[in-house]
Structures are given as structure tokens and as C-alpha cells.
Design a protein around this motif. Structure first.
Motif, short mmCIF file in Angstrom:
data_model
loop_
_atom_site.label_atom_id
_atom_site.label_comp_id
_atom_site.label_asym_id
_atom_site.label_seq_id
_atom_site.Cartn_x
_atom_site.Cartn_y
_atom_site.Cartn_z
N TYR A 193 0.72 -1.14 -0.16
CA TYR A 193 0.11 0.07 0.19
C TYR A 193 0.82 1.25 0.00
O TYR A 193 1.83 1.14 0.78
N VAL B 266 -6.58 -5.28 8.31
CA VAL B 266 -6.25 -4.88 9.72
C VAL B 266 -5.09 -4.07 9.76
O VAL B 266 -4.97 -2.88 10.36
N LEU C 251 -3.65 -2.44 7.27
CA LEU C 251 -3.97 -1.34 6.74
C LEU C 251 -4.50 -0.40 7.54
O LEU C 251 -4.00 1.00 7.56
N ARG C 252 -5.39 -0.89 8.29
CA ARG C 252 -5.86 0.35 9.41
C ARG C 252 -4.89 0.98 10.38
O ARG C 252 -5.04 2.03 10.53
N LEU D 22 -2.74 3.32 8.43
CA LEU D 22 -3.39 4.68 8.06
C LEU D 22 -3.55 5.53 9.29
O LEU D 22 -3.39 6.54 9.15
N VAL E 237 -2.17 9.24 9.51
CA VAL E 237 -3.11 10.05 9.56
C VAL E 237 -2.93 10.77 10.95
O VAL E 237 -2.61 12.07 11.20
#
Lengths: 584, 312
Positions: free
Chosen positions: B39, B137, B139-140, B143, B147
Motif C-alpha cells: 500500500y 487490519v 492497513l488500518r 493509515l 493520519v
């Protein structure tokens, strides 16, 4: 190469050749025309330069091409050149020839010299004119005068001529006479001097850049033959040209007056000087102007270039400006969001969260595709791995088979070697002993054996016979004994005679004695057989050489005993032992 | 400049975490490896380089235990985290997906240099992925790092801002460098100060990275040199190409054969052999004079006294 072509084309156009934009596109005619015009410039004094026209018959064209080729080689063209290289040129050939021809063209630096020579020639021709006029004066009267190829009656009084004639002379003869004069100058200078005024004109042309590049070739060719006046004429662009005309126009009148009036000659000279001066001035002016024009053109080019770059810059800056504006917009927006009410910030947060959620959804979706795909890849890998292992196994098998093959081959080889060896031996043997001798010997041996067998059989039969005889005899003996015994016993009973009884006793005694003898004989036979067996054994033992062994054993025993003694002695005193060993 | 305390010789690079990408590479039991998830995206050459690095780590390090290494490629730092060998598949149902996998490698791409930070985050990511076997999971987590700069999973929570940017520079070995090379250290100092091209060779990755950063610390303080440091570079062309047109760099290499390519360096430092060689084309620029010698002597002297002090 393109640069070279550009220079070539530029130069060719300058000398007035009709060429395209590329050397490769030149036709044979164009090429020949170019070369010819170059040659004319290089050797302006050569009146034998051939002319070429595509309308000419083929043979003439060939001839002309050959001539040109010859001229080129005469000029020092080192490459091989024939008529065909001009008539059917390859690109490279054409380029080489043109480069050579252009290189041979008179240089611009020569222009100044040429102008000088032109002036000098003008001066000299003037002087000559004077001389001519002198001689003409001498010749004059009676025959009339020929001036510049125009015959005037000898004693013509100009004043007596009709006005119209005078007018005609004044207006038309000017050019005519002037042209003729120039031609004469040229001819005379050709004959007397190697310096030629003609090439001056063309370089001036080249330099000026006034020459019309689209001018037909015929004019260019003519130029080389024409006078300088004509050269001036063919420059329609020069603004000063009209100024040139009046002095020329004055000339014929001068000439005319010269014929009659000697003092006019001086005027004429002066005017000729003036003309020459003016010509020079004009030439200089035109040169200067050409130079200036060049400079201007260069300047213009530079400026256009600058304009282009500036335009590019402007466009780029515009783009940058647009970008910046966008950035500013964005920043403004973010600023408003951040500094504005808290809703804005929250909005952003929400938007981010939404994006994250969106991404997560996408990821989940992607995962549904991804995992099977990865599994597929893995299974494929596994398959390929298995396939590889299968391949490896078969390879292993092949290897083992190969090794077996090798081994077998080796075996075969060794066997073959043995075979060859045996074969060799066999061949050797067959040379020494023949098979038949062996068989003969074998048959002999077999025959002997058969004979011996027969004899043995005979002996056996004999012994059997003897045994049978013995048996029958012993039987008969038994029976006769029994009969005799019975008879004697009966007699003895009957008679009771003592002698009979005695004979009976004797008989019995004889019988027993004889049986004893037989027994002892049998025993003796047995013993003899036994002794013979023992003798055989003895022979065998003897063959084993027991005695030697015994001797050796004895010697060993002696040695052993000796050693034992030494050992015993060593136990007692080691020094003795050493001596003993030495002695032993 | 060299007598400064070790580990505080360089100004800190930008602090905030600038994470760019994250990749999962699964390592087979039979030495194969496959990139299974990325990603937002990955490049082919980049992945090839990562594969080579992982293979190198696999070859050199022992089989057990997690590994964290990093290198720079195309101006981004790649932090490689490799999990310890996974337990046998029947322990957890989630791990049935890893039946053929020996280890998991997670690569975090970031613009900033902070090994400690990315080691921790990488380890967390590995734990998440091993437990859940689901990249979503992960990826969460990723991110949330991008962020908010924070990660929270089970009992552990990490904050990117917690990691001091100076921390990564605490392990410089400037003094050991001086004691190793003695007076010759001045060549290194001059090379860095005059912005020459320096290539460092050492056998082990960790030591190599430390040596490269130490040499940087020796002569440079600013962030301006930070773009020119490549602590761990393979000797293949696509990696060497990234600094081919640079005039100044400090490069670490695990392969001593690069010494035979003098077009790549002005100064070559062979750490195991304690040799510094100057390429013939750079000899003129690296001429030493008397002040150089004085500085060198002072440096050596200082290193010795400091060592004495430490011993007391």
C-alpha cells in the motif's frame, strides 16, 4: 553531412545555379550545370568550356561530360572521375565533385584584388583607346573610321548630319558603343594578360547578395562573357544605378567628338576616370550596403529568436502562475477550514475518516480477490516445484542408468580386451601345435586305455576263472572227502580193522592238515596284500619328503633351544647376552 | 568538531513521520520470497532490491529472532522488519494461512530517518499481521500511523512523536573510528569536509551502517549532507545508479569488490582491514599539509584522553 550540404547549396545558389534543397535530389543535368558554372568561375579565361543542354543528343552529352571530367582532373581532382559519374551520379560522388568545385571557386578575399585589377584594366584600356585613336587618326582619312565596330564615314561632319540621326546616335549608340568597347577591352586583356576582369563581377554579386537566385542560368553564363556594364545592368536592385547611366550615355558623344576634335579626348579621359571612380565608389557603397543588410538580417534573426524564448518564458511563467494560483486557492481553503469555525476542522476529520473507511472497504474487497490469487500463485509454485522434483527424480534415474551403462560398457570393454587377448593367444598357439596332433595323441591315449582295459578285463576273467576253479576243486575235495570218509568209516565199522581205523584217522588228519594249509595260505595272501598296501603308503610318505621337514624342524628346535638359553642368560646378566648374540 | 560527545554530532533531521508506503513480503521455508501486499504501490526494481537485502539478512543473521535493518533507495528510507520464524501452523487457526511461510517481512517506506521509531512500528505491524493474517487490519494500523501518527493494538500503543530524532544518532562510534585509523582519520575528515565521494566497506550490516553514519558525523553537521548518505548499498547497477551523478556521497557497501571500481569513489574505506585508500584521480584534491597533521594529532590525542577518562 547536412551542414556540408547546406554550405554547398548555399554557395551554388549564390553563383546562380538552379539547385533544390538537397544534394541527394540533384539530377545529373543540375549537377553538370553546377559543375559547369563553377568551372566557368574557376577558369573564366577558358573559352573552350563546353556547354551542356539536356536537349543535346546523347553522344554529345557524353562527350561534354567527359570533357568536364577531364577539366576537373586537370584542376587537381584526385578521385576517379569519368563521364558516368557526372551523367549518373551517386549522392556521394556528386557531393565530392561539388565540394571540390566549390573549394576551387575564387575566394572572397580576392574580390578586393579583382576590383583593383578591374580599375587597372580600365586605366589601361583607356590608354589603349588613346593609342587606338592615334593610329586610327593616322589611318583615318579616306577609309573612314571604325570606332567600336561602327563604321563612320571618314569625313563626316557631325554638324552636317541630320538632327534625327544625331538624336538616334545620342540615344542608342551609347549602350551599343559602350558594350562594344567593353568587349574589346576584355578581348584585348584576354590576349595580353592573364588577369581577367570578369570574375570580379560574380564575386561582387555573391558578396552583395543582390543577385537574384532565381535568375535564369543563361544570364549567369552570359555574365562571364559580358562586360562590367552589363553586370551593372543586371543589378536591378541597386538604387544608384540610374546615376550610372548618364555618364555612360555621354560616352558616345565623346567618342563622336573625339573623332573630330583632338582636345575632346582629354575630356573623355577625364570622364572615363570619373566613371571608373564612380564605379569604384558605387561598388564600395553596394558592398557596404550588402554588409549592413547582412548585419541587419542577423540582428533580425537574433531578435526573433529572443522573441521566441521570451514567449516560451511567458508561457512557462503563466503556467507557474496558474499553479501558484491553484496552490493559493487550496491554501486559502485550508486556512479557512482550519481557522474558521470548528465545524470545518471536524468536516476535514470526517472527510479523512470517510476516506479511511472507504479505503478499508476497498481493502476488504481487494482482500477477497487477493487471497485466492496469492493461494493460486502458491499452488502454482508448488506444482512447478513438484514438477521440478519429478524432473529431478527422472533425471536421477537417467543418471543412474547412465552410470550403469557406463559400467556395462566398461565390463564389455574388459571382456573384449580379454577376448582379444585370448584370441591372440589362440592364434599364437595354433601356429605352434596343430589340432590334429592333439587329436592324434588323444586317440592314441584312448587306444592305450582301451587296450589296458581289455587286459584288465582279461586278468579279471582269469581271476574269476581261477576262483571258480578253486571253488569247484574245493567242492569236489569236500565231496570226495566226504565220500572217502563215509567209505572208510563204514569199512572201519564193518571190519573193525585197526588199519582201516588208522587210515581213517590218517585221512581225517590229512584233511585237517590240508585245511590248515589252505587257511595259512589264505592268511599269507592277505598279509602279502596288506604289506603291498603299506608299501604303497610308504611310497606316498616318501614322496612328501618328510625327512627334509624333520631336518628343518630339528634345526628350528635347536635354534629355539639356543634362544631360550640366551634369554635365560640375559635374565642373569645382560652383557653376556650381547656377546652371545654377537657370536650367534 | 570531532571532540564533541559521541552521538550528538549531527543536527536532527525533520521530526515528523513521513511514511510513504508499506509492503508485506512472505518468506517461504525453502528460501523463496513473495511480495503479497503493498500500500499504496511498489515498483519492480525497488522490490527486487528489497528481496536482495532480505536474502542478505537471511544469509548473514542467525535463524531465530526478529531483525530490523534499513537502507536508502531513491531518497526514501526503507525499514525492513523481519519476524522471528513463525510457530508451527496448528497453534492457531489464523496461522493456517501461514502453513508454508517461514517468516514475515514488513517494509516501511518513509522520508525521515528514525530507525528506532520504524523498528517499533514495524514490529507492531508484524504482530498485527501474524495474529490476524489479514492485511486489512494492517492497513488500518498503517493509515492510523499516516493520519494521526499513532498506533494502538491490543495492549500496546505507539506514538510517532515520542521518538526523539536525536535518538538514532546516539550510537556513533567516532572515537572508535579515530582509534582505529589513527592519524589517517584526517583523510576521512577532509573527504567529508571537501565533499568528496566516500565508499565504506564492512562485512556486517549493522557495523557498516554505524561506520557510515560515524564518518558523516565526523565532518558534517547539517542536514544538507543528509541526502548524500547511503549507509547500505548493494553492488548491483540499479542501486549504484541512484548516486551516479552526485558529486558528493558517503556510501556503505558489503562487497569489497567495489574497491576495483575507482570511478565510484574518491576515498575508499576498508573497515576490517583498517585501510583508507584515495583514488588516483582524487589524490591532488586530497593533498595533506602541516595543519592537517596537527589537527590529526590533536584528534588522536583527544580520543585517547577521553578513553582514559572513561576508564577512570
Amino acid at each position: 553531412m547536412e551542414e556540408v550540404d547546406g554550405i554547398l547549396i548555399y554557395t551554388l545558389k549564390q553563383i546562380g545555379c538552379d539547385v533544390g534543397s538537397k544534394i541527394s535530389e540533384l539530377s545529373s543535368q543540375q549537377l553538370i550545370q553546377c559543375v559547369l558554372s563553377c568551372l566557368k568561375l574557376i577558369r573564366p579565361d577558358d573559352s573552350e568550356l563546353p556547354t551542356y543542354d539536356s536537349k543535346m543528343p546523347m553522344s554529345v552529352r557524353f562527350k561534354v561530360a567527359q570533357q568536364i571530367a577531364q577539366l576537373l582532373t586537370d584542376l587537381g581532382y584526385t578521385e576517379e572521375i569519368e563521364c558516368q559519374s557526372l551523367l549518373y551520379p551517386t549522392e556521394s560522388d556528386a557531393r565530392k565533385v561539388l565540394i571540390f568545385a566549390v573549394e576551387k571557386l575564387p575566394r572572397e578575399s580576392e574580390v578586393a584584388n579583382q576590383i583593383e585589377t578591374l580599375q587597372r584594366i580600365a586605366q589601361e584600356t583607356k590608354n589603349k583607346e588613346e593609342n587606338e585613336i592615334d593610329t586610327e587618326d593616322a589611318l583615318a582619312l579616306g577609309n573612314g573610321i571604325e570606332v567600336d565596330g561602327i563604321r563612320l564615314p571618314s569625313a563626316v561632319d557631325i554638324n552636317k548630319l541630320p538632327k534625327e540621326t544625331l538624336k538616334f546616335y545620342a540615344s542608342h549608340l551609347a549602350d551599343l558603343t559602350f558594350a562594344k568597347q567593353r568587349e574589346k577591352y576584355r578581348k584585348s586583356s584576354n590576349k595580353e594578360r592573364t588577369i581577367d576582369p570578369v570574375p570580379i563581377q560574380t564575386p561582387v554579386y555573391d558578396d552583395d547578395d543582390f543577385g537574384d537566385p532565381d535568375e535564369p542560368e543563361g544570364i549567369v553564363e552570359n555574365e562571364t562573357n559580358s562586360t562590367s556594364a552589363e553586370t551593372e545592368k543586371s543589378k536591378p536592385v541597386i538604387a544608384e544605378k540610374p546615376k550610372l547611366k548618364p555618364p555612360i550615355a555621354q560616352k558616345p558623344s565623346l567618342v563622336k567628338t573625339q573623332i573630330d576634335e583632338q582636345p575632346d579626348i582629354n575630356d573623355k579621359q577625364r570622364e572615363a576616370d570619373d566613371i571608373a571612380e564612380k564605379l569604384r565608389l558605387l561598388q564600395e557603397i553596394s558592398k557596404e550596403k550588402a554588409l549592413r543588410l547582412h548585419q541587419r538580417r542577423d540582428g533580425l534573426k537574433e531578435l526573433t529568436l529572443k522573441i521566441n524564448t521570451l514567449q516560451d518564458d511567458v508561457e512557462r511563467l503563466k503556467e507557474q502562475l496558474l499553479d501558484k494560483e491553484k496552490q493559493v486557492d487550496r491554501q486559502n481553503k485550508t486556512h479557512q477550514l482550519v481557522n474558521g469555525d470548528e465545524n470545518g476542522l471536524e468536516k476535514v476529520k470526517n472527510a479523512i475518516d470517510a476516506q479511511v473507511e472507504k479505503l478499508m472497504n476497498r481493502s476488504v474487497q481487494w482482500e477477497q480477490h487477493r487471497q485466492p490469487l496469492i493461494d493460486q500463485i502458491r499452488s502454482k509454485q508448488q506444482e512447478s516445484f513438484n514438477g521440478e522434483s519429478d524432473v529431478a527424480r527422472t533425471r536421477e534415474k537417467i543418471k543412474s542408468l547412465k552410470s550403469q551403462l557406463k559400467q556395462m560398457g566398461q565390463e564389455a570393454q574388459t571382456k573384449e580386451a580379454v577376448y582379444t587377448k585370448l584370441l591372440a593367444e589362440y592364434e599364437k598357439m595354433s601356429k605352434d601345435l596343430s589340432r590334429s596332433s592333439y587329436t592324434r595323441r588323444i586317440t592314441e591315449i584312448i587306444g592305450n586305455i582301451k587296450k589296458q582295459k581289455k587286459e584288465i578285463n582279461k586278468v579279471l576273467q582269469d581271476t574269476k576263472q581261477i576262483q571258480k576253479d578253486i571253488n569247484t576243486l574245493s567242492g569236489r575235495l569236500d565231496r570226495t572227502f566226504a565220500v572217502a570218509d563215509e567209505l572208510i568209516y563204514k569199512d572201519a565199522e564193518k571190519d573193525k580193522d585197526k588199519s582201516v581205523a588208522q587210515s581213517y584217522k590218517l585221512l581225517v588228519a590229512i584233511h585237517s592238515d590240508f585245511s590248515k594249509i589252505i587257511k595259512t595260505l589264505e592268511e599269507a595272501g592277505n598279509l602279502r596284500r596288506q604289506s603291498r598296501d603299506l608299501e604303497d603308503k610308504l611310497e606316498l610318505e616318501k614322496g612328501k619328503s618328510v625327512e627334509d621337514k624333520l631336518k628343518r624342524l630339528r634345526a628350528d628346535l635347536g635354534q629355539m633351544q639356543n634362544e631360550n638359553m640366551i634369554l635365560e642368560a640375559r635374565l642373569r646378566d645382560p652383557t653376556i647376552k650381547r656377546n652371545q648374540t654377537c657370536s650367534s | 568538531m570531532t571532540n564533541s560527545t559521541e552521538g550528538k554530532g549531527i543536527d536532527s533531521p525533520p521530526v515528523p513521520a513521513k511514511v510513504i508506503a508499506c509492503h508485506i513480503i512472505e518468506l517461504d521455508k525453502c528460501d523463496g520470497m513473495m511480495k503479497t501486499w503493498s500500500y499504496p504501490s511498489s515498483e519492480r526494481t525497488q522490490m527486487e532490491i528489497c528481496f536482495r537485502k532480505i536474502a542478505k539478512i537471511r544469509d548473514s543473521s542467525s535463524a531465530s529472532g526478529a531483525v530490523a535493518k534499513y537502507f536508502k533507495y531513491c531518497k526514501t528510507w526503507h525499514y525492513i522488519n523481519i519476524s522471528p520464524p513463525l510457530p508451527s501452523p496448528d497453534m492457531k487457526c489464523a496461522e493456517s494461512k501461514f502453513s508454508k511461510i517461514d517468516r514475515i517481512a514488513i517494509i516501511i517506506e518513509a522520508e525521515d530517518f528514525n530507525p528506532a521509531r520504524y523498528e517499533d512500528f514495524g514490529n507492531l505491524f508484524i504482530r498485527v499481521f501474524v495474529a490476524e493474517a489479514n492485511p486489512t487490519v494492517l492497513l488500518r494500523q498503517f493509515l492510523s500511523l499516516v493520519v494521526t501518527g499513532k498506533c494502538h493494538w491490543e495492549n500496546t500503543s505507539l506514538k510517532a512523536s515520542k521518538y526523539d530524532a536525536i535518538l538514532p544518532f546516539q550510537n556513533f562510534r567516532v572515537r572508535s573510528l579515530i582509534t582505529k585509523f589513527g592519524i589517517e582519520t584526517i583523510v576521512l575528515l577532509t573527504a567529508v569536509l571537501r565533499k568528496q565521494r566516500v565508499v565504506v566497506y564492512n562485512r556486517k550490516v549493522d557495523a557498516l551502517i554505524k561506520d557510515v553514519l560515524s564518518i558523516l558525523a565526523l565532518g558534517s553537521r547539517g542536514c544538507d549532507t543528509w541526502d548524500n548518505v547511503f549507509p547500505w548499498v548493494g553492488d548491483n547497477d540499479d542501486e549504484l545508479a541512484q548516486f551516479a551523478d552526485m558529486k558528493f556521497y558517503i556510501v556503505g557497501c558489503l562487497n569489497a569488490s567495489i574497491e576495483n571500481r575507482p570511478s565510484f569513489y574518491d576515498v575508499f574505506v576498508n573497515i576490517p582491514a583498517a585501510e583508507i585508500s584515495v583514488a588516483s584521480h582524487a589524490k591532488e584534491r586530497m593533498m595533506m599539509s602541516k595543519p592537517h597533521k596537527e589537527v590529526a594529532l590533536y584528534m588522536v590525542q583527544l580520543a585517547q584522553t577521553r578513553r582514559l577518562m572513561n576508564m577512570i
